[in-house]
Design an enzyme around this catalytic site. Structure first.
Site, short mmCIF file in Angstrom:
data_model
loop_
_atom_site.label_atom_id
_atom_site.label_comp_id
_atom_site.label_asym_id
_atom_site.label_seq_id
_atom_site.Cartn_x
_atom_site.Cartn_y
_atom_site.Cartn_z
N ASP A 71 -47.50 -68.05 109.68
CA ASP A 71 -47.09 -68.30 111.43
C ASP A 71 -45.93 -67.88 111.32
O ASP A 71 -45.49 -67.71 112.63
CB ASP A 71 -48.25 -69.54 111.24
CG ASP A 71 -49.74 -69.17 111.69
OD1 ASP A 71 -49.92 -67.81 111.92
OD2 ASP A 71 -50.68 -69.56 112.24
N TYR A 89 -68.47 -90.57 84.72
CA TYR A 89 -68.13 -89.95 86.28
C TYR A 89 -68.15 -88.38 86.35
O TYR A 89 -67.43 -87.92 85.30
CB TYR A 89 -67.04 -91.06 86.90
CG TYR A 89 -66.98 -92.36 86.70
CD1 TYR A 89 -68.30 -92.96 87.73
CD2 TYR A 89 -66.52 -92.85 86.21
CE1 TYR A 89 -68.45 -94.27 87.88
CE2 TYR A 89 -67.18 -94.62 86.38
CZ TYR A 89 -67.49 -94.98 87.37
OH TYR A 89 -67.36 -96.64 87.32
N THR A 114 -44.82 -72.47 101.57
CA THR A 114 -45.81 -73.37 101.89
C THR A 114 -46.13 -73.10 100.39
O THR A 114 -46.45 -72.29 99.79
CB THR A 114 -47.02 -71.99 102.47
OG1 THR A 114 -47.78 -72.46 102.35
CG2 THR A 114 -47.07 -70.46 101.68
#
Length: 566
Positions: free
Chosen positions: A199, A266, A226
């Site tokens: 952008d 987990y 970015t």
């Protein structure tokens, strides 16, 4: 110590106290060691050079429309820098250059600025470098700092954007273009460097077009920034910050993997920053070897539903339970939810409703959803429903970073596994742990690669401005080779553009580079994912190294895209 510097608020100059800057005396030993870390330059930038024009450029898409939107810039050639002799060397002259940071932070931004500064010091004695503060708003409001050697020094090879800070404002209305032009004229700027993502560089091109149409002498050059990795092309092989951010995330994922194996109970669901594209998630998978990695572009290509995604994860968990493994690591791209067709449709409908209606607590607004979207919305956990209704970004899009997709998937997988347990199809135990790794990676100390790459990008931007170029993005290539062999040039920004139709008008945009399912990085992952799913082949790469055998290692994505085997 940072010296005092002159700052303007648009009306008058004031002295900036040095306490607002950084002090090397407050640094860690590692930070201090980085300050004087020498950065090699590509050979072509170290001696006499000349800037050579290539053939006329076109556009990434809809060239006729891009030509209408950029009549002054369209078709101009990209350029290469090649060795020259002293006779053809650019004549030294004092320049006045501005630089601005635009958009989110990315490791290495300070080195782009110091690279520009060093070029001016080396080749354009007597030049002035203005740092516009707070992003594009600093240009419009005339807020700047004069960058001096003393001011810049504490920021060399350091993370962050706080030398001049960034912002997400855009220069797009006639009034804003006039404000920017007034600042350029007032400071007598020869050039402006815009350091930003897709952008921001689109905005840089619009600014270059506007300045040229007004016959202003101020030229505009972009630099590719970015961590998302979605600003790249054949000429611009990677955006800076991606390498560092992925290495930071990979270290944390590796730590979580050791924890998973240590406790044995987990499943860690890790959502990774990256906005729309899944480049970060794919690169982190290649570095760490997780059990499941979801790639948004693949989900979209296969038109997978939320149920499909949930079933895939549950299938892996069930198979691992048969081996006695009730633990694992699952990587999820930030923008995943926006890749699922049924969710895309829901979000599209919500965007339309939120743009025109007030959402009432009674839920009357829901009647405007199609039956399929209403069913999906009611199916989602309440927390996700609320996140989908949050305020939209400036483009009117859902803010995917605020949607806790990892928690949603944990709930959905848990429900699915319970169903399978009731049907005696699953006999394991499932406990999910959620993580979001995002801001942790944006301002880390830049890796050797990013530090060197950014310095070269900034130095090259100086060359481009000195040679009178505008509307180009600084581009450095051949990045897997030794730095001395890197190629340097400038790529026409219009050649990276396509158009989108918004509000009945064509709007130029730099085309985002998404994960290519036929590309080498994704194919490499696909060749390994079944083995990684069932076996614990975890890799813990550890923290970024600045010296030693892995210090100059380039990320897997770039190596594979450049044709190297890993």
């Amino acid at each position: 110590m940072a010296a005092a510097a002159v700052v303007s608020n648009g009306n008058h100059a004031a002295v900036q106290a040095p306490s607002t800057g950084r002090f090397a005396s407050g640094y860690s030993e590692v930070q201090n060691s980085r300050l004087d870390h020498s950065l090699p330059l590509p050979s072509v930038l170290k001696s006499s050079l000349k800037v050579v024009d290539g053939p006329p450029s076109s556009a990434a898409g809809n060239p006729d429309e891009i030509a209408k939107l950029f009549p002054c810039l369209f078709g101009q050639p990209s350029v290469n820098m090649v060795p020259g002799d002293s006779a053809g060397e650019l004549a030294p002259k004092a320049l006045k250059i501005g630089v601005v940071l635009s958009g989110g932070q990315a490791p290495g931004g300070h080195n782009v600025i110091s690279g520009i500064f060093d070029y001016l010091q080396d080749r354009c004695k007597g030049s002035t470098l203005y740092g516009f503060r707070g992003g594009p708003a600093g240009i419009m409001k005339g807020k700047y700092v004069v960058l001096t050697p003393e001011y810049i020094y504490p920021y060399r090879n350091q993370g962050g954007f706080d030398m001049i800070c960034s912002g997400r404002d855009k220069i797009e209305t006639p009034e804003q273009f006039k404000q920017a032009a007034d600042t350029a004229v007032k400071l007598d700027l020869d050039g402006l460097v815009v350091i930003g993502g897709d952008d921001s560089n689109t905005n840089a091109c619009l600014l270059a077009e506007n300045f040229r149409s007004k016959n202003l002498k101020t030229r505009v050059i972009g630099c590719p920034k970015t961590i998302d990795g979605d600003l790249k092309s054949k000429e611009v092989p990677t955006s800076f910050g991606f390498d560092t951010a992925c290495k930071i995330y990979a270290e944390m994922i590796g730590n979580v993997m050791v924890d998973a194996r240590s406790t044995g109970k987990y499943y860690h669901f890790v959502r990774l920053m990256g906005r729309a594209a899944s480049h970060i998630t794919l690169e982190c998978a290649l570095q760490t070897h997780p059990n499941v990695t979801l790639i948004g572009e693949e989900v979209a290509a296969k038109k997978q539903t939320l149920k499909n995604v949930t079933d895939y994860i549950a299938d892996v968990i069930c198979k691992r339970a048969e081996f006695g493994y009730n633990y694992g690591v699952i990587l999820i791209p930030e923008g995943l939810i926006d890749f699922i067709p049924e969710v895309q449709q829901l979000i599209s409908e919500l965007n339309e409703i939120l743009a025109h209606d007030v959402v009432d607590e009674a839920g009357i607004w829901k009647k405007k959803l199609t039956p399929q979207s209403l069913e999906l919305f009611d199916f989602l956990p309440q927390a996700i429903q609320e996140q989908l209704m949050l305020e939209r970004d400036p483009h009117g899009n859902v803010q995917v970073a605020k949607i806790e997709t990892e928690k949603m998937l944990i709930q959905m997988v848990e429900t699915e596994l319970e169903v399978r347990k009731q049907a005696s199809a699953y006999k394991g135990q499932f406990k999910g742990q959620s993580h979001f790794f995002g801001y942790e990676g944006r301002c880390g100390l830049p890796s050797n690669f990013d530090a060197t790459y950014c310095n070269a990008l900034g130095y090259a931007a100086g060359v481009l401005l000195h040679s009178g170029k505008t509307g180009l993005i600084s581009s450095v290539g051949n990045l897997a080779a030794p730095v001395a062999e890197w190629t340097v040039g400038g790529t026409a920004l219009t050649s990276l553009m396509d158009v989108e139709r918004r509000h009945g008008k064509f709007k130029p945009v730099i085309k985002k580079a998404m994960v290519e399912l036929e590309g080498a990085p994704f194919k490499k992952y696909v060749s390994m994912r079944e083995e990684w799913a069932l076996k614990n082949l975890y890799i813990n790469p550890g923290p970024i190294q600045f010296v030693g055998p892995t210090a100059d290692k380039v990320n897997h994505t770039l190596l594979l895209e450049l044709g190297y085997q890993i």
